[in-house]
Motif scaffolding. Structure first.
Motif, PDB file in Angstrom:
ATOM      1  N   GLY A  39       0.808  -1.214   0.000  1.00 48.03           N
ATOM      2  CA  GLY A  39       0.000   0.000   0.000  1.00 48.03           C
ATOM      3  C   GLY A  39       0.839   1.260   0.000  1.00 48.03           C
ATOM      4  O   GLY A  39       2.058   1.246  -0.028  1.00 48.03           O
ATOM      5  N   ASP A  40       0.161   2.385   0.009  1.00 46.31           N
ATOM      6  CA  ASP A  40       0.798   3.702  -0.014  1.00 46.31           C
ATOM      7  C   ASP A  40       1.187   4.063   1.418  1.00 46.31           C
ATOM      8  O   ASP A  40       0.439   4.728   2.126  1.00 46.31           O
ATOM      9  CB  ASP A  40      -0.179   4.717  -0.603  1.00 46.31           C
ATOM     10  CG  ASP A  40       0.426   6.095  -0.732  1.00 46.31           C
ATOM     11  OD1 ASP A  40       1.665   6.201  -0.750  1.00 46.31           O
ATOM     12  OD2 ASP A  40      -0.344   7.066  -0.818  1.00 46.31           O
ATOM     13  N   ILE A  41       2.356   3.596   1.830  1.00 42.96           N
ATOM     14  CA  ILE A  41       2.816   3.743   3.215  1.00 42.96           C
ATOM     15  C   ILE A  41       4.099   4.558   3.255  1.00 42.96           C
ATOM     16  O   ILE A  41       5.007   4.332   2.467  1.00 42.96           O
ATOM     17  CB  ILE A  41       3.093   2.359   3.848  1.00 42.96           C
ATOM     18  CG1 ILE A  41       1.856   1.469   3.812  1.00 42.96           C
ATOM     19  CG2 ILE A  41       3.613   2.501   5.264  1.00 42.96           C
ATOM     20  CD1 ILE A  41       0.711   1.931   4.664  1.00 42.96           C
ATOM     21  N   LYS A  42       4.170   5.502   4.184  1.00 43.21           N
ATOM     22  CA  LYS A  42       5.398   6.262   4.427  1.00 43.21           C
ATOM     23  C   LYS A  42       5.887   5.895   5.827  1.00 43.21           C
ATOM     24  O   LYS A  42       5.121   5.932   6.784  1.00 43.21           O
ATOM     25  CB  LYS A  42       5.131   7.761   4.347  1.00 43.21           C
ATOM     26  CG  LYS A  42       6.369   8.590   4.613  1.00 43.21           C
ATOM     27  CD  LYS A  42       6.073  10.072   4.571  1.00 43.21           C
ATOM     28  CE  LYS A  42       7.331  10.845   4.915  1.00 43.21           C
ATOM     29  NZ  LYS A  42       7.054  12.254   5.142  1.00 43.21           N
ATOM     30  N   VAL A  43       7.151   5.518   5.925  1.00 46.25           N
ATOM     31  CA  VAL A  43       7.712   5.093   7.197  1.00 46.25           C
ATOM     32  C   VAL A  43       8.903   5.968   7.546  1.00 46.25           C
ATOM     33  O   VAL A  43       9.743   6.245   6.702  1.00 46.25           O
ATOM     34  CB  VAL A  43       8.162   3.613   7.130  1.00 46.25           C
ATOM     35  CG1 VAL A  43       8.743   3.166   8.459  1.00 46.25           C
ATOM     36  CG2 VAL A  43       6.996   2.722   6.733  1.00 46.25           C
ATOM     37  N   GLU A  44       8.955   6.419   8.793  1.00 50.45           N
ATOM     38  CA  GLU A  44      10.075   7.205   9.294  1.00 50.45           C
ATOM     39  C   GLU A  44      10.587   6.564  10.573  1.00 50.45           C
ATOM     40  O   GLU A  44       9.813   5.988  11.337  1.00 50.45           O
ATOM     41  CB  GLU A  44       9.633   8.642   9.595  1.00 50.45           C
ATOM     42  CG  GLU A  44       9.144   9.410   8.382  1.00 50.45           C
ATOM     43  CD  GLU A  44       8.610  10.786   8.742  1.00 50.45           C
ATOM     44  OE1 GLU A  44       8.522  11.112   9.950  1.00 50.45           O
ATOM     45  OE2 GLU A  44       8.259  11.524   7.817  1.00 50.45           O
ATOM     46  N   VAL A  45      11.883   6.667  10.794  1.00 49.64           N
ATOM     47  CA  VAL A  45      12.493   6.133  12.007  1.00 49.64           C
ATOM     48  C   VAL A  45      13.193   7.267  12.737  1.00 49.64           C
ATOM     49  O   VAL A  45      13.947   8.026  12.138  1.00 49.64           O
ATOM     50  CB  VAL A  45      13.526   5.030  11.673  1.00 49.64           C
ATOM     51  CG1 VAL A  45      14.189   4.523  12.942  1.00 49.64           C
ATOM     52  CG2 VAL A  45      12.875   3.897  10.914  1.00 49.64           C
ATOM     53  N   ALA A  55      -2.000   4.408   3.701  1.00 49.50           N
ATOM     54  CA  ALA A  55      -3.223   3.624   3.530  1.00 49.50           C
ATOM     55  C   ALA A  55      -2.882   2.150   3.369  1.00 49.50           C
ATOM     56  O   ALA A  55      -1.881   1.803   2.756  1.00 49.50           O
ATOM     57  CB  ALA A  55      -3.993   4.125   2.314  1.00 49.50           C
ATOM     58  N   ALA A  56      -3.731   1.314   3.949  1.00 49.35           N
ATOM     59  CA  ALA A  56      -3.604  -0.140   3.815  1.00 49.35           C
ATOM     60  C   ALA A  56      -4.910  -0.669   3.230  1.00 49.35           C
ATOM     61  O   ALA A  56      -5.972  -0.065   3.419  1.00 49.35           O
ATOM     62  CB  ALA A  56      -3.327  -0.770   5.173  1.00 49.35           C
ATOM     63  N   PRO A  57      -4.851  -1.798   2.534  1.00 52.14           N
ATOM     64  CA  PRO A  57      -6.062  -2.320   1.899  1.00 52.14           C
ATOM     65  C   PRO A  57      -7.112  -2.844   2.881  1.00 52.14           C
ATOM     66  O   PRO A  57      -8.290  -2.904   2.548  1.00 52.14           O
ATOM     67  CB  PRO A  57      -5.550  -3.452   0.998  1.00 52.14           C
ATOM     68  CG  PRO A  57      -4.215  -3.814   1.543  1.00 52.14           C
ATOM     69  CD  PRO A  57      -3.670  -2.586   2.199  1.00 52.14           C
ATOM     70  N   SER A  58      -6.710  -3.218   4.110  1.00 50.54           N
ATOM     71  CA  SER A  58      -7.665  -3.745   5.083  1.00 50.54           C
ATOM     72  C   SER A  58      -7.149  -3.502   6.496  1.00 50.54           C
ATOM     73  O   SER A  58      -5.975  -3.198   6.706  1.00 50.54           O
ATOM     74  CB  SER A  58      -7.866  -5.251   4.875  1.00 50.54           C
ATOM     75  OG  SER A  58      -6.671  -5.945   5.206  1.00 50.54           O
ATOM     76  N   GLN A  59      -8.051  -3.673   7.462  1.00 50.75           N
ATOM     77  CA  GLN A  59      -7.674  -3.547   8.871  1.00 50.75           C
ATOM     78  C   GLN A  59      -6.626  -4.594   9.225  1.00 50.75           C
ATOM     79  O   GLN A  59      -5.670  -4.320   9.945  1.00 50.75           O
ATOM     80  CB  GLN A  59      -8.914  -3.705   9.767  1.00 50.75           C
ATOM     81  CG  GLN A  59      -8.643  -3.558  11.234  1.00 50.75           C
ATOM     82  CD  GLN A  59      -8.239  -2.145  11.625  1.00 50.75           C
ATOM     83  OE1 GLN A  59      -8.540  -1.176  10.938  1.00 50.75           O
ATOM     84  NE2 GLN A  59      -7.538  -2.017  12.725  1.00 50.75           N
ATOM     85  N   GLU A  60      -6.788  -5.805   8.713  1.00 47.30           N
ATOM     86  CA  GLU A  60      -5.822  -6.870   8.979  1.00 47.30           C
ATOM     87  C   GLU A  60      -4.439  -6.493   8.456  1.00 47.30           C
ATOM     88  O   GLU A  60      -3.438  -6.655   9.148  1.00 47.30           O
ATOM     89  CB  GLU A  60      -6.282  -8.181   8.335  1.00 47.30           C
ATOM     90  CG  GLU A  60      -5.321  -9.318   8.543  1.00 47.30           C
ATOM     91  CD  GLU A  60      -5.772 -10.619   7.898  1.00 47.30           C
ATOM     92  OE1 GLU A  60      -5.044 -11.610   8.066  1.00 47.30           O
ATOM     93  OE2 GLU A  60      -6.827 -10.651   7.235  1.00 47.30           O
ATOM     94  N   ALA A  61      -4.371  -5.961   7.229  1.00 46.26           N
ATOM     95  CA  ALA A  61      -3.083  -5.548   6.658  1.00 46.26           C
ATOM     96  C   ALA A  61      -2.471  -4.427   7.489  1.00 46.26           C
ATOM     97  O   ALA A  61      -1.263  -4.411   7.732  1.00 46.26           O
ATOM     98  CB  ALA A  61      -3.259  -5.113   5.214  1.00 46.26           C
ATOM     99  N   ARG A  62      -3.290  -3.489   7.952  1.00 43.62           N
ATOM    100  CA  ARG A  62      -2.821  -2.389   8.804  1.00 43.62           C
ATOM    101  C   ARG A  62      -2.176  -2.943  10.074  1.00 43.62           C
ATOM    102  O   ARG A  62      -1.067  -2.562  10.446  1.00 43.62           O
ATOM    103  CB  ARG A  62      -3.989  -1.474   9.169  1.00 43.62           C
ATOM    104  CG  ARG A  62      -3.638  -0.391  10.157  1.00 43.62           C
ATOM    105  CD  ARG A  62      -4.905   0.387  10.585  1.00 43.62           C
ATOM    106  NE  ARG A  62      -4.631   1.134  11.777  1.00 43.62           N
ATOM    107  CZ  ARG A  62      -4.861   0.691  13.022  1.00 43.62           C
ATOM    108  NH1 ARG A  62      -5.402  -0.499  13.224  1.00 43.62           N
ATOM    109  NH2 ARG A  62      -4.570   1.432  14.059  1.00 43.62           N
ATOM    110  N   GLU A  63      -2.880  -3.855  10.722  1.00 43.78           N
ATOM    111  CA  GLU A  63      -2.383  -4.411  11.973  1.00 43.78           C
ATOM    112  C   GLU A  63      -1.110  -5.235  11.762  1.00 43.78           C
ATOM    113  O   GLU A  63      -0.189  -5.183  12.560  1.00 43.78           O
ATOM    114  CB  GLU A  63      -3.479  -5.239  12.642  1.00 43.78           C
ATOM    115  CG  GLU A  63      -4.626  -4.359  13.120  1.00 43.78           C
ATOM    116  CD  GLU A  63      -5.894  -5.119  13.480  1.00 43.78           C
ATOM    117  OE1 GLU A  63      -5.957  -6.354  13.247  1.00 43.78           O
ATOM    118  OE2 GLU A  63      -6.835  -4.485  13.987  1.00 43.78           O
TER     119      GLU A  63
END
Length: 144
Positions: A39-45, A55-63
């Protein structure tokens, strides 16, 4: 920056450029790909904190994305702002402690240890065997 870039950058920031655990980063890349988290994810550390937005395609994918990032060595906290396409009940999270088994966790979560398979399936492919959990690992406990 994609999730795979995040894994490489996180390893460099957490362990130093020359000490980054390349084999672990490759394993995490494969795990995330297997989860279908493109999905369209931005990650920072920042230090030991990971921030994920998008954004994630589903709640399960998000988790599962949160779990995948949170179970990286050196990550103490995951902050997220991930939207999902369809609304589903949120799962709970459980941090494994010494002596835990999926059966015991299922008894606590559902009142029935025999439902451990639901927890195992909710954490695949991060778990490959229901008997291979370890203290400190965070598991997704789906809503009953």
């Amino acid at each position: 920056m994609g999730f795979f870039d995040f894994v490489k950058d996180a390893g460099k920031k957490l362990f130093g450029e020359d000490e980054a655990p390349h084999s672990s980063a490759e394993a995490i890349e494969k795990e995330v790909a297997d989860l279908g988290l493109d999905g369209d994810i931005k990650v920072e550390v920042e230090g030991d904190t990971v921030r994920i937005a998008g954004a994630a395609p589903s709640q399960e994918a998000r988790e599962k994305l949160i779990l995948a990032a949170g179970n990286v060595l050196g990550v103490a906290k995951v902050e997220e702002d991930i939207s999902v396409a369809s609304s589903e009940p949120e799962a709970n999270f459980h941090t494994v402690v010494k002596g835990d088994t999926l059966w015991k966790i299922s008894e606590k979560a559902y009142g029935n240890g025999a439902r451990y398979q639901a927890i195992f399936e909710a954490n695949r492919p991060m778990l490959s065997d229901p008997d291979k959990i370890y203290p400190g690992q965070v598991l997704r406990i789906p809503a009953p």
